[in-house]
Design an enzyme around this catalytic site. Structure first.
Site, PDB file in Angstrom:
ATOM      1  CB  CYS A  16    -106.495   9.407  -9.739  1.00  0.00           C
ATOM      2  SG  CYS A  16    -107.040   9.163 -11.453  1.00  0.00           S
ATOM      3  CG  HIS A 129    -104.778   0.352 -21.664  1.00  0.00           C
ATOM      4  ND1 HIS A 129    -104.781   1.732 -21.623  1.00  0.00           N
ATOM      5  CD2 HIS A 129    -105.426  -0.057 -20.553  1.00  0.00           C
ATOM      6  CE1 HIS A 129    -105.407   2.126 -20.519  1.00  0.00           C
ATOM      7  NE2 HIS A 129    -105.797   1.064 -19.852  1.00  0.00           N
ATOM      8  CD  GLU A 131    -101.620   5.665 -20.295  1.00  0.00           C
ATOM      9  OE1 GLU A 131    -100.421   5.929 -20.141  1.00  0.00           O
ATOM     10  OE2 GLU A 131    -102.364   5.289 -19.361  1.00  0.00           O
ATOM     11  CB  CYS A 199    -100.160   8.521 -12.803  1.00  0.00           C
ATOM     12  SG  CYS A 199    -101.458   7.521 -12.086  1.00  0.00           S
ATOM     13  CB  SER A 272    -111.813   4.852 -13.145  1.00  0.00           C
ATOM     14  OG  SER A 272    -111.450   3.506 -13.286  1.00  0.00           O
TER      15      SER A 272
END
Length: 321
Positions: A16, A129, A131, A199, A272
């Site tokens: 991405c 996580h 994030e 996202c 990724s």
């Protein structure tokens, strides 16, 4: 081993814009400043990418501890970091480049805004996580983490009129929709971000697998075990009744998955994952006799993010020198 008759390659898949930007940030930093470049946590959740950058001189560390010399160049990963990490870096006089994905930064800003307005913030995400840890660090006294609809049922808040939700960017679209619906049902006054936090890449990759899965006898998702968005792609296929497995690369294929009835294999990859790993998988099946390989395109992406300012400035200066 039985080779499938056909391979379907989900599109979009793989990198991405946020991952592309983060990986390029480390590559350019190495080119411009030379090795070593320190990186806090894995720059993106992919073993292959991390190993490749390590070979080029990146040093990955878990925290900004004493293993990083004072004043060293340090990159923050795509998943984002809390203000405490920024403060720590400043205290140690590290030269930092923040490769946080802009879509994660958006969620951080929402957390800061809602906290400043006195809201209790419900963060939908996976405990532990990176994030989630970074986002919670923006307003730790205001944020409550939930992972499921059951967590919503157990949730108690002081003031239902001052309640907001935000979420991790790489969750299952369907599951998150269900959790938000349950939140709205239980807390009718709850407010949320103006636009969806999941996202575009997570949404698009899940949509492609969702449309592809019922045409497949097996879906293989290339991605590392700690990659949230890759794991969700496996979940999407399995929820539709199609057997699906997460693999780092072609060497992890279990021949037991490929029976005489496995005629069509779908392939996707997490956000990724570099395309070369998909190419390797295609080559693996071609060598075993699969001839029909086709793209299963659901939509096209044209999102691009600019590199961090320090990298752009250094590239300009190097070009002018």
């Amino acid at each position: 081993m039985h080779a499938p008759e056909k391979l379907l390659l989900a599109a979009p898949r793989g990198y991405c814009a946020g991952v592309d930007r983060a990986v390029q940030t480390v590559e350019r930093a190495l080119e411009l400043h030379g090795a070593p470049v320190y990186v806090r946590k894995e720059i993106v959740h992919n073993k292959h990418v991390v190993e490749t950058l390590r070979e080029r001189g990146a040093i990955f560390v878990d925290e900004l501890d004493d293993t990083i010399p004072e004043g060293a160049l340090t990159v923050f990963s795509a998943h984002g970091v809390s203000p405490a990490v920024h403060a720590d870096a400043e205290r140690r006089q590290l030269k930092t480049i923040d490769a946080t994905c802009p879509l994660v930064t958006k969620v951080h800003r929402e957390a800061i805004k809602f906290a400043a307005e006195g809201y209790t913030i419900v963060l939908i995400g996976h405990a532990g996580h990176e994030e989630v840890e970074g986002t919670m660090g923006e307003a730790p006294d205001h944020i409550v983490l939930i992972e499921s609809e059951a967590d919503v049922d157990a949730l108690e808040v002081e003031d239902e009129r001052k309640l907001a939700y935000i979420n991790q960017t790489t969750l299952s679209v369907d599951e998150t929709r269900g959790i938000i619906a349950r939140l709205r049902e239980k807390f009718p006054h709850i407010t949320g971000p103006r636009t969806d936090d999941i996202c575009y890449a997570t949404t698009n990759r899940q949509a492609a697998v969702r449309q592809m899965a019922d045409r497949c006898d097996l879906v293989l998702v290339i991605g590392s075990k700690n990659s949230s968005n890759s794991n969700r792609l496996v979940d999407v296929a399995r929820d539709l009744g199609t057997p699906s497995y997460l693999i780092d690369n072609a060497s992890q294929i279990d021949e037991a998955w490929l029976t005489p009835d496995t005629k069509v294999v779908g392939v996707s990859s997490g956000a990724s994952v570099p395309e070369e790993l998909v190419d390797d998988l295609v080559a693996f099946f071609r060598e075993r006799g699969t001839q029909d390989v086709s793209e299963f395109e659901v939509l096209r992406e044209d999102v691009r993010f600019m590199l961090p300012k320090q990298i752009r400035q250094a590239m300009t200066a190097a070009a002018e020198a």
